[in-house]
Every structure is written in structure tokens, then in C-alpha cells.
Enzyme design. Structure first.
Site, PDB file in Angstrom:
ATOM      1  N   ARG A 115      54.599  35.350  42.061  1.00  0.00           N
ATOM      2  CA  ARG A 115      54.389  34.758  43.384  1.00  0.00           C
ATOM      3  C   ARG A 115      55.162  35.573  44.417  1.00  0.00           C
ATOM      4  NH1 ARG A 115      52.282  29.726  44.397  1.00  0.00           N
ATOM      5  NH2 ARG A 115      52.613  29.115  42.228  1.00  0.00           N
ATOM      6  N   ARG A 118      51.512  36.323  52.139  1.00  0.00           N
ATOM      7  CA  ARG A 118      51.630  34.871  52.154  1.00  0.00           C
ATOM      8  C   ARG A 118      53.096  34.471  52.236  1.00  0.00           C
ATOM      9  NH1 ARG A 118      47.098  33.116  47.566  1.00  0.00           N
ATOM     10  NH2 ARG A 118      45.406  34.359  48.474  1.00  0.00           N
ATOM     11  N   SER A 133      40.656  32.780  41.241  1.00  0.00           N
ATOM     12  CA  SER A 133      39.983  31.527  41.579  1.00  0.00           C
ATOM     13  C   SER A 133      38.638  31.881  42.193  1.00  0.00           C
ATOM     14  CB  SER A 133      40.802  30.709  42.587  1.00  0.00           C
ATOM     15  OG  SER A 133      41.858  30.033  41.957  1.00  0.00           O
ATOM     16  N   GLU A 190      47.042  31.689  36.165  1.00  0.00           N
ATOM     17  CA  GLU A 190      45.897  32.008  37.030  1.00  0.00           C
ATOM     18  C   GLU A 190      45.912  33.468  37.459  1.00  0.00           C
ATOM     19  OE1 GLU A 190      44.629  31.727  41.596  1.00  0.00           O
ATOM     20  OE2 GLU A 190      45.951  30.132  40.896  1.00  0.00           O
ATOM     21  N   ARG A 250      49.007  40.626  39.312  1.00  0.00           N
ATOM     22  CA  ARG A 250      49.019  39.783  38.112  1.00  0.00           C
ATOM     23  C   ARG A 250      48.304  40.459  36.948  1.00  0.00           C
ATOM     24  NH1 ARG A 250      48.905  33.327  39.658  1.00  0.00           N
ATOM     25  NH2 ARG A 250      50.533  33.440  41.258  1.00  0.00           N
TER      26      ARG A 250
END
Length: 432
Positions: free
Chosen positions: A284, A269, A359, A356, A397
Site C-alpha cells: 500500500r 493515493r 479489481s 488483491e 504488486r
């Protein structure tokens, strides 16, 4: 993509619900396209009916030996106009498609209204955060003390927002992914798949990444050849893209539903819209690993499937004994394609907050309409499936959470019991 029939029949209510995302539906633009479509389609149908009558009259006149020149000229003129109208109708349909590609999904009626993450209601909280005698370190400092997490070399090799892991820490990262795959395949009924990490534009469009999120993707252009035009491929931002596209342009037999896939892959990303966010550490990154869960469901069972899929992701955290909570995303915090989303947030002592880690979303028929992914329903007729996915979990994560929650006061970190079989029985990772 929304059903255009929904907009035709209830555009004011759709606009009101989309405004909570917030998204301003251009109702005037849609209605202008619709009015033009109706006009052209109506005239097309008139001419088609006239053409059929003209052909009948020409046949009757020929049978009587009459001169049909005038009738033939009239038919030719109608056919020419009909050809022009069909081209206009094709152009209108293309404009309608482009319009719909920019419209997000309508939130499910159970999704709470809100504008930001602060408006996400907490559904449940599992586990109690560990209390440390000294201030908890974050994963960056723990990794540096171990001598196994190197950001400087990654910057030299590639650039910012990449990481290099070494020794037992790299093995722990691999162990986490293997553990997740084993649990999801052996205990939760998912079929493991290995997929391409490069996909075409049609695949990105099918799951909603294109055209809206092109800037967040890593594109890989390819030069044209004598036999093939230039084509742009994309590095996958998540395994959701190739895995969900397995059913693109397919009609799945009713008895095969639900389809349940799990896939471990790297994700890429560009994070175009997140400059300045989470620049420290591995939260991130431009490249990270994820174990993705995807379900292709019967429409009447998709919300039951969402609860189950979320539970499958939670099971990993429970087995790793990591404190976490589950929140429902409000309308203003949901992703573009989702009708409803649960976020699972793991406790990170080094940040003293929940972050987070997964999701889990139900997209209803939004992706399936783009993909033309269907099943043959109880009456034997093709019907759009519902698609769902969720991280089960984000590997990097999860590693961060393990490092911070299992850090030792004197240095190093304990290996969670569930991961020790994947680490050759190793119980503690000591500084190198």
C-alpha cells in the site's frame, strides 16, 4: 450517478438495494426536493402557457387598435414571476445534482449480499502455491538481501510509503509493465494510450472520485493569474480517470463500440482512510505503477465485456505462472461507483495468503451519466454507454508476487520465463 427517474419511479426498492452496501438513502430528502421541483415546474409551465396566451391577446388587441396597457402590465408581472421561478428551478436542479453525487451505484442483481471481504464468494482458484523447504521470506526481506529495494532512502527523499528500486530489480519492475502492455495490445485487442497524470475536477467528478473521496487524492493547487482564476488539479489515483474521460461529452458511433484502451501510468493515493494498514513494504504505497484496462461498451454487452476483461487480467498471471484466485465482491465490499466487481487475488508466500492484485468492475451507466458519455444507438438516438475497467495488473504488486513466488533458497530470485526477453535473457537476479 443514478438516474433520477429510477428514484422517482421505484425509490423504495432502490433504497432497499442500497442498504445492502450499506448505504442509507435519505428518501425524505429526495422526496422533498422532488415535491418542490414538481410545484415550481408546474407553476412555471402554467405561466409559460399564460404568457403565450397573453402575447396572443396583445397581438389581437393591437390589431383592433385597442389600449393594451393593462395587458402589457399583466404580461410584465407574469414574466417577472417566471424569471424568479426559473432561477428557483435551476437551484433545485443543482441541489438534486449534489444529492445524487453522494449516492453510490445500485448493486447488480447477481451481486451477493454481504458486509465485509469475508463474505466474498470464491469463483475459481488457479495454480497451486509452491512449497518451500524453509519458511518463505516476504518481498521486503528479499529486496534487502538483494540490495535493490530501499525504503530508508525513499523516506529520506519523500516520506513514508514510497520505495526506491535499483539495478535488475528496477528493470524487472519495468519489464513487468512492458510485458503487460504487449500482451494486452497484441493479444487482447486494446489500444495503448498515454495520458496526463494531472486532471481537473470535472474528470475526477466524472469517474466518481469527487466529491466523496477528495481526502484520498493528492491535490495540486495553482495560483490565480490576471487572466485565469485559481484552479485545483489532481494527481491521478488510477489511469481509469483520464482514460475514461476520453469519452466525456462525446457521442460515439455505434460501430466503434466497444472501445478498449490500455494505459501504463503511475498512480498517486493519499490512503487517508488506511492508516496502520499494510505499512510494511510495497503493498500500500502513495505512489505505484499500474497497467489499466478500460472498456466503453454497449449496455447490452457490458456484462459479457466484464467477463472478458477479467480474463485478460487473469491471462497475465497465468503467463507468469503465479497462483491466484477470483472472488466476487459482496454488496458491502464494492466500490462506490461499481455495479459488480471481481477481485483477482494473487498468492503471496511471504504473507501466506491471497492479496488483491486487480479489481475488474462494470459501472453500467453510473459514470457515463456523470460524464455524459453516449453512443448513437440502433435507432440513431443518443444513449448512455456502459463503462468498465480493471487493473491488468498492478505493477508493484505483481513485482511483489514474482519476488515471493520465485525466491531461491540460497538467495536471489528466478526471473519468470515470460519476462526473460524483457530482461536481456537474464534468468536469475543475484544479490548485488
Amino acid at each position: 450517478m443514478l438516474d433520477p427517474q429510477l428514484l422517482r419511479s421505484d425509490i423504495d426498492n432502490v433504497a432497499k438495494r442500497l442498504a445492502t452496501r450499506p448505504f442509507q438513502l435519505d428518501t425524505a430528502a429526495f422526496q422533498a426536493i422532488e415535491q418542490e421541483r414538481k410545484t415550481v415546474q408546474g407553476r412555471t409551465q402554467e405561466l409559460q402557457a399564460a404568457r403565450n396566451q397573453s402575447a396572443k391577446r396583445i397581438g389581437q388587441a393591437k390589431a383592433k387598435g385597442e389600449n393594451v396597457a393593462a395587458l402589457m402590465a399583466e404580461a410584465a408581472q407574469a414574466n417577472a414571476e417566471l424569471g424568479d421561478l426559473e432561477k428557483r428551478l435551476e437551484s433545485i436542479q443543482s441541489r438534486l445534482q449534489d444529492f445524487l453525487l453522494g449516492v453510490p451505484n445500485v448493486p447488480h442483481e447477481s451481486v451477493p449480499a454481504g458486509a465485509s471481504p469475508e463474505d466474498n464468494p470464491e469463483m475459481r482458484r488457479i495454480g497451486t502455491p509452491r512449497r518451500f523447504e524453509a519458511p518463505a521470506k516476504d518481498h521486503v526481506d528479499i529486496g534487502a538481501e538483494l540490495g535493490m529495494l530501499d525504503f530508508e532512502t525513499a523516506v529520506k527523499i519523500t516520506g513514508a510509503r514510497f520505495a526506491l528500486m535499483k539495478g535488475p530489480l528496477a528493470r524487472l519492475h519495468r519489464a513487468i509493465a512492458q510485458f503487460m502492455l504487449d500482451v494486452h495490445t497484441a493479444e487482447h485487442g486494446y489500444t495503448e494510450v498515454y495520458v496526463p497524470y494531472l486532471v481537473n475536477a470535472a474528470s475526477m467528478r466524472g469517474t466518481g472520485q469527487l466529491p466523496k473521496f477528495e481526502d484520498d487524492l493528492f491535490a495540486v493547487p495553482r495560483a490565480a493569474s490576471e487572466t485565469k482564476a485559481a484552479e485545483k488539479l489532481y494527481l491521478i489515483p488510477t489511469a481509469e480517470v483520464p482514460v475514461t474521460n476520453i469519452v466525456r461529452d462525446e457521442i460515439v458511433a455505434l460501430e466503434r463500440l466497444p472501445l478498449k484502451f490500455v494505459c501504463h501510468s503511475p498512480c498517486f493515493r493519499s490512503e487517508a482512510g488506511s492508516h496502520g494498514k499494510d505499512t510494511r513494504g510495497m503493498i500500500r504505497q502513495h505512489q505505484f505503477d499500474k497497467v489499466e484496462l478500460v472498456q466503453i461498451s454497449h449496455p447490452q454487452k457490458s456484462y459479457e465485456a466484464l467477463e472478458a476483461l477479467t480474463g485478460h487480467a487473469e491471462a497475465i498471471l497465468k503467463r507468469l505462472e503465479l497462483p491466484y484466485r477470483v472472488v466476487t465482491l459482496c454488496t458491502g465490499d464494492m466500490g462506490f461507483s461499481a455495479a459488480k466487481t471481481y477481485d483477482i487475488e494473487v498468492w503471496l508466500p511471504g504473507q501466506n495468503t491471497y492479496r488483491e492484485i486487480s479489481s475488474c468492475s462494470n459501472f453500467e451507466a453510473f459514470q457515463a451519466r456523470r460524464l455524459q458519455a453516449r453512443f448513437r444507438n440502433e435507432k440513431g438516438k443518443p444513449e448512455l454507454v456502459h463503462t468498465l475497467n480493471g487493473s491488468g495488473l498492478a505493477v508493484g504488486r505483481t513485482l511483489v508476487a514474482v519476488m515471493e513466488n520465485y525466491q531461491r533458497a540460497g538467495g536471489g530470485l528466478d526471473v519468470p520465463a515470460a519476462l526473460r526477453p524483457y530482461m536481456g535473457g537474464l534468468e536469475v537476479i543475484e544479490p548485488s
